[in-house]
Design a protein around this motif. Structure first.
Motif, PDB file in Angstrom:
ATOM      1  N   ALA A 143      47.915  39.617  37.499  1.00 49.76           N
ATOM      2  CA  ALA A 143      48.450  40.829  37.863  1.00 49.76           C
ATOM      3  C   ALA A 143      47.456  41.848  37.325  1.00 49.76           C
ATOM      4  O   ALA A 143      47.158  42.904  37.767  1.00 49.76           O
ATOM      5  CB  ALA A 143      49.933  40.839  36.954  1.00 49.76           C
ATOM      6  N   GLU A 144      46.811  41.675  35.918  1.00 51.96           N
ATOM      7  CA  GLU A 144      45.872  42.507  35.264  1.00 51.96           C
ATOM      8  C   GLU A 144      44.833  42.705  36.247  1.00 51.96           C
ATOM      9  O   GLU A 144      44.089  43.778  36.326  1.00 51.96           O
ATOM     10  CB  GLU A 144      45.776  41.849  34.008  1.00 51.96           C
ATOM     11  N   MET A 145      44.172  41.604  36.788  1.00 50.85           N
ATOM     12  CA  MET A 145      43.092  41.663  37.613  1.00 50.85           C
ATOM     13  C   MET A 145      43.412  42.531  38.848  1.00 50.85           C
ATOM     14  O   MET A 145      42.629  43.155  39.296  1.00 50.85           O
ATOM     15  CB  MET A 145      42.602  40.146  38.144  1.00 50.85           C
ATOM     16  N   ASN A 146      44.577  42.323  39.508  1.00 49.69           N
ATOM     17  CA  ASN A 146      44.917  43.075  40.513  1.00 49.69           C
ATOM     18  C   ASN A 146      44.939  44.650  40.014  1.00 49.69           C
ATOM     19  O   ASN A 146      44.671  45.430  41.281  1.00 49.69           O
ATOM     20  CB  ASN A 146      46.222  42.707  41.018  1.00 49.69           C
ATOM     21  N   LYS A 147      45.315  45.029  39.062  1.00 52.18           N
ATOM     22  CA  LYS A 147      45.210  46.527  38.604  1.00 52.18           C
ATOM     23  C   LYS A 147      43.837  46.949  38.882  1.00 52.18           C
ATOM     24  O   LYS A 147      43.558  48.043  39.680  1.00 52.18           O
ATOM     25  CB  LYS A 147      45.675  46.693  37.243  1.00 52.18           C
ATOM     26  N   TRP A 148      42.620  46.120  38.401  1.00 53.41           N
ATOM     27  CA  TRP A 148      41.470  46.516  38.609  1.00 53.41           C
ATOM     28  C   TRP A 148      40.820  46.374  39.881  1.00 53.41           C
ATOM     29  O   TRP A 148      40.166  47.227  40.634  1.00 53.41           O
ATOM     30  CB  TRP A 148      40.534  45.527  37.681  1.00 53.41           C
ATOM     31  N   VAL A 149      41.166  45.241  40.641  1.00 54.23           N
ATOM     32  CA  VAL A 149      40.558  44.933  42.010  1.00 54.23           C
ATOM     33  C   VAL A 149      41.230  45.929  42.980  1.00 54.23           C
ATOM     34  O   VAL A 149      40.362  46.240  43.944  1.00 54.23           O
ATOM     35  CB  VAL A 149      40.995  43.437  42.450  1.00 54.23           C
ATOM     36  N   GLY A 179      39.024  45.139  46.472  1.00 56.70           N
ATOM     37  CA  GLY A 179      38.563  43.669  46.541  1.00 56.70           C
ATOM     38  C   GLY A 179      40.062  42.641  46.874  1.00 56.70           C
ATOM     39  O   GLY A 179      41.103  43.298  47.060  1.00 56.70           O
ATOM     40  N   GLU A 180      39.898  41.710  47.190  1.00 56.75           N
ATOM     41  CA  GLU A 180      40.991  40.549  47.437  1.00 56.75           C
ATOM     42  C   GLU A 180      41.771  40.524  46.306  1.00 56.75           C
ATOM     43  O   GLU A 180      41.535  40.586  45.054  1.00 56.75           O
ATOM     44  CB  GLU A 180      40.359  39.287  47.913  1.00 56.75           C
ATOM     45  N   MET A 181      43.271  40.699  46.540  1.00 58.66           N
ATOM     46  CA  MET A 181      44.116  40.391  45.622  1.00 58.66           C
ATOM     47  C   MET A 181      44.261  38.970  45.142  1.00 58.66           C
ATOM     48  O   MET A 181      44.137  38.314  45.707  1.00 58.66           O
ATOM     49  CB  MET A 181      45.607  40.897  46.134  1.00 58.66           C
ATOM     50  N   MET A 182      44.464  38.853  43.755  1.00 65.08           N
ATOM     51  CA  MET A 182      44.733  37.673  43.042  1.00 65.08           C
ATOM     52  C   MET A 182      46.018  37.159  43.233  1.00 65.08           C
ATOM     53  O   MET A 182      47.179  37.777  43.090  1.00 65.08           O
ATOM     54  CB  MET A 182      44.174  38.102  41.693  1.00 65.08           C
ATOM     55  N   PRO A 213      35.149  32.522  40.644  1.00 67.94           N
ATOM     56  CA  PRO A 213      35.440  33.891  40.945  1.00 67.94           C
ATOM     57  C   PRO A 213      34.319  34.603  41.855  1.00 67.94           C
ATOM     58  O   PRO A 213      33.102  34.366  41.641  1.00 67.94           O
ATOM     59  CB  PRO A 213      35.452  34.682  39.646  1.00 67.94           C
ATOM     60  N   SER A 214      34.623  35.534  42.632  1.00 61.94           N
ATOM     61  CA  SER A 214      33.783  36.229  43.339  1.00 61.94           C
ATOM     62  C   SER A 214      33.220  36.951  42.573  1.00 61.94           C
ATOM     63  O   SER A 214      33.627  37.457  41.364  1.00 61.94           O
ATOM     64  CB  SER A 214      34.507  37.050  44.670  1.00 61.94           C
ATOM     65  N   PRO A 215      32.051  37.955  43.006  1.00 63.89           N
ATOM     66  CA  PRO A 215      31.287  38.838  42.223  1.00 63.89           C
ATOM     67  C   PRO A 215      32.267  39.901  41.754  1.00 63.89           C
ATOM     68  O   PRO A 215      32.371  40.322  40.632  1.00 63.89           O
ATOM     69  CB  PRO A 215      30.200  39.509  43.007  1.00 63.89           C
ATOM     70  N   THR A 216      33.363  40.291  42.687  1.00 70.31           N
ATOM     71  CA  THR A 216      34.276  41.305  42.375  1.00 70.31           C
ATOM     72  C   THR A 216      35.118  40.688  41.173  1.00 70.31           C
ATOM     73  O   THR A 216      35.497  41.763  40.157  1.00 70.31           O
ATOM     74  CB  THR A 216      34.951  41.672  43.591  1.00 70.31           C
ATOM     75  N   HIS A 217      35.729  39.520  41.344  1.00 68.18           N
ATOM     76  CA  HIS A 217      36.651  38.946  40.539  1.00 68.18           C
ATOM     77  C   HIS A 217      35.992  38.828  39.084  1.00 68.18           C
ATOM     78  O   HIS A 217      36.468  38.928  37.975  1.00 68.18           O
ATOM     79  CB  HIS A 217      37.234  37.838  41.076  1.00 68.18           C
ATOM     80  N   ARG A 218      34.595  38.553  39.048  1.00 73.86           N
ATOM     81  CA  ARG A 218      33.811  38.237  37.804  1.00 73.86           C
ATOM     82  C   ARG A 218      33.662  39.557  37.078  1.00 73.86           C
ATOM     83  O   ARG A 218      33.751  39.803  35.892  1.00 73.86           O
ATOM     84  CB  ARG A 218      32.281  37.770  38.141  1.00 73.86           C
ATOM     85  N   MET A 219      33.615  40.798  37.786  1.00 74.65           N
ATOM     86  CA  MET A 219      33.590  41.850  37.230  1.00 74.65           C
ATOM     87  C   MET A 219      35.015  42.346  36.830  1.00 74.65           C
ATOM     88  O   MET A 219      34.821  42.983  35.635  1.00 74.65           O
ATOM     89  CB  MET A 219      33.035  43.005  37.965  1.00 74.65           C
TER      90      MET A 219
END
Length: 120
Positions: free
Chosen positions: A32-38, A43-46, A61-67
């Motif tokens: 949920a926290e990653m989805n706020k940023w992504v 990017g693709e939702m988590m 993780p993809s580069p976007t998810h690593r960021m």
């Protein structure tokens, strides 16, 4: 599978587990926290399932998810983890070893290969 892929999966697995332990977050909360940023980056939702796959070394993780993981880490003052999520694979693993104190936590045996037999 390429050695760099294995190395990345191992480094990300340990780093994601450590981040969740430090924050005391479930996989659902981290997603949920990653989805706020992504969402802001397009990017693709988590989902929790994806984080579970990272932790079990089935994916990384993809580069976007690593960021996103890096942003969450540094926002919560875990710069050591933020550096791992932003690093190249070989550097990420050396940072994980330093993070772990080259110890036995998270399935490793301290020799860096995680196989439990001392590298023999």
């Amino acid at each position: 599978m390429k050695a760099t892929t294995k190395l990345m999966r191992r480094a990300m697995s340990v780093a994601v587990v450590v981040l969740r332990e430090r924050l005391r977050w479930s996989q659902i909360r981290l997603a949920a926290e990653m989805n706020k940023w992504v969402a802001r980056k397009g990017g693709e939702m988590m989902r929790r399932f994806t984080i579970s796959r990272w932790e079990r070394r089935q994916a990384s993780p993809s580069p976007t998810h690593r960021m996103a993981l890096g942003k969450i880490s540094t926002k919560n003052r875990y710069e050591d983890l933020g550096a791992i999520f932003r690093a190249l694979p070989a550097l990420a693993w050396s940072l994980v070893l330093a993070l772990r104190g080259n110890g036995k936590k998270h399935g490793g045996n301290g020799n860096g290969n995680g196989d439990g037999n001392g590298g023999t």
